[in-house]
Design a protein around this motif. Structure first.
Motif, short mmCIF file in Angstrom:
data_model
loop_
_atom_site.label_atom_id
_atom_site.label_comp_id
_atom_site.label_asym_id
_atom_site.label_seq_id
_atom_site.Cartn_x
_atom_site.Cartn_y
_atom_site.Cartn_z
N ASN A 298 13.25 14.20 -7.40
CA ASN A 298 14.11 14.73 -6.34
C ASN A 298 13.55 14.48 -4.94
O ASN A 298 14.27 14.59 -3.97
CB ASN A 298 14.39 16.23 -6.55
CG ASN A 298 13.13 17.08 -6.49
OD1 ASN A 298 12.00 16.59 -6.56
ND2 ASN A 298 13.32 18.38 -6.37
N LYS A 299 12.29 14.12 -4.85
CA LYS A 299 11.68 13.88 -3.54
C LYS A 299 11.25 12.43 -3.34
O LYS A 299 11.21 11.97 -2.21
CB LYS A 299 10.47 14.79 -3.35
CG LYS A 299 10.82 16.25 -3.26
CD LYS A 299 9.60 17.08 -2.94
CE LYS A 299 9.99 18.54 -2.80
NZ LYS A 299 8.86 19.38 -2.44
N SER A 300 10.89 11.74 -4.41
CA SER A 300 10.20 10.46 -4.24
C SER A 300 10.74 9.30 -5.07
O SER A 300 10.14 8.24 -5.09
CB SER A 300 8.72 10.64 -4.60
OG SER A 300 8.14 11.64 -3.82
N VAL B 62 0.87 -1.18 0.00
CA VAL B 62 0.00 0.00 0.00
C VAL B 62 0.90 1.23 0.00
O VAL B 62 1.82 1.32 0.82
CB VAL B 62 -0.94 0.02 1.23
CG1 VAL B 62 -1.77 1.30 1.25
CG2 VAL B 62 -1.85 -1.21 1.23
N ALA B 63 0.64 2.13 -0.91
CA ALA B 63 1.38 3.39 -0.98
C ALA B 63 0.43 4.53 -0.61
O ALA B 63 -0.75 4.50 -0.95
CB ALA B 63 1.95 3.61 -2.37
N VAL B 64 0.97 5.52 0.06
CA VAL B 64 0.21 6.69 0.48
C VAL B 64 0.67 7.88 -0.36
O VAL B 64 1.87 8.19 -0.40
CB VAL B 64 0.43 6.95 1.99
CG1 VAL B 64 -0.23 8.25 2.41
CG2 VAL B 64 -0.10 5.77 2.80
N GLN B 65 -0.29 8.51 -1.03
CA GLN B 65 0.01 9.64 -1.92
C GLN B 65 -0.74 10.88 -1.46
O GLN B 65 -1.95 10.98 -1.66
CB GLN B 65 -0.38 9.29 -3.35
CG GLN B 65 -0.18 10.43 -4.34
CD GLN B 65 1.28 10.79 -4.50
OE1 GLN B 65 2.06 10.01 -5.03
NE2 GLN B 65 1.66 11.96 -4.05
N GLY C 180 4.45 13.44 2.12
CA GLY C 180 5.29 12.78 1.13
C GLY C 180 4.77 11.42 0.72
O GLY C 180 4.12 10.71 1.48
N PHE C 181 5.08 11.06 -0.51
CA PHE C 181 4.72 9.77 -1.08
C PHE C 181 5.51 8.68 -0.38
O PHE C 181 6.73 8.79 -0.22
CB PHE C 181 5.03 9.78 -2.58
CG PHE C 181 4.82 8.46 -3.25
CD1 PHE C 181 3.55 7.94 -3.41
CD2 PHE C 181 5.89 7.75 -3.75
CE1 PHE C 181 3.36 6.72 -4.04
CE2 PHE C 181 5.72 6.54 -4.38
CZ PHE C 181 4.44 6.03 -4.53
N ARG C 182 4.83 7.63 0.04
CA ARG C 182 5.51 6.54 0.74
C ARG C 182 4.87 5.20 0.40
O ARG C 182 3.66 5.05 0.46
CB ARG C 182 5.46 6.74 2.24
CG ARG C 182 6.17 5.61 2.99
CD ARG C 182 6.06 5.69 4.47
NE ARG C 182 6.53 6.98 4.95
CZ ARG C 182 6.25 7.45 6.16
NH1 ARG C 182 5.52 6.76 6.99
NH2 ARG C 182 6.71 8.62 6.53
N VAL C 183 5.72 4.23 0.06
CA VAL C 183 5.27 2.85 -0.11
C VAL C 183 5.50 2.15 1.23
O VAL C 183 6.62 2.09 1.72
CB VAL C 183 6.03 2.14 -1.25
CG1 VAL C 183 5.56 0.69 -1.37
CG2 VAL C 183 5.85 2.88 -2.57
#
Length: 176
Positions: free
Chosen positions: A69-71, A13-16, A158-161
């Motif tokens: 550059n961020k994700s 699950v990734a959070v966007q 921030g985007f995170r898996v």
């Protein structure tokens, strides 16, 4: 550059987050509305075209992008079949508002510039993932924090898996 992403047995699950002004515009343009394959053919490779034609036989799709550059490191963790939770932030009452499934990823600055342009620093959202099975949801951030064992005041940044273990917690807690 195309990235082959195998489907996993248990999706992560990734959070966007999509709550700043640029993200809200992108949400309207490429999540709530369809992109027509024919309109982007000049920006994609034949490999990506073949995948999109197979996955979207009607010639319409939806997608999202993150900035390298961020994700980049998080984006590289995505696999076909992973679940994306889109967080709407304050504008959405601090709730996750959509969920979708990853179909394909591609790093493509030209496609990103065509769809979303560049930010003030000249960067674009080139780490792209194509989605299917978009569904509206109403998942409160506080419920999410509780399930994840986070402080109730924690914000989504921030985007995170998520790890496989945390992904399983989310899937079981919220029937994803």
């Amino acid at each position: 550059m195309n990235q082959y992403i195998p489907e996993q047995l248990t999706p992560n699950v990734a959070v966007q987050p999509c709550s700043d002004p640029a993200s809200l515009q992108h949400l309207e343009k490429t999540i709530k509305a369809d992109i027509i394959l024919e309109d982007v053919l000049s920006f994609i490779s034949n490999t990506t075209r073949n995948v999109l034609e197979k996955e979207y036989p009607e010639g319409k799709f939806r997608l999202w992008g993150t900035k390298a550059n961020k994700s980049l490191h998080e984006w590289e963790k995505l696999h076909k079949g992973d679940i994306i939770l889109f967080y709407g932030g304050k504008a959405a009452g601090f709730k996750f508002i959509y969920k979708a499934q990853v179909v394909h990823t591609v790093r493509n600055a030209e496609l990103a510039k065509f769809l979303w342009g560049n930010d003030a620093e000249g960067a674009t959202w080139e780490c792209i993932y194509f989605i299917k099975d978009l569904e509206k949801i109403d998942l409160d951030r506080f419920e999410y924090n509780k399930a994840m064992g986070y402080d109730m005041k924690s914000t989504i940044q921030g985007f995170r898996v998520q790890s496989p273990e945390r992904s399983l917690i989310l899937q079981q807690s919220f029937n994803l």
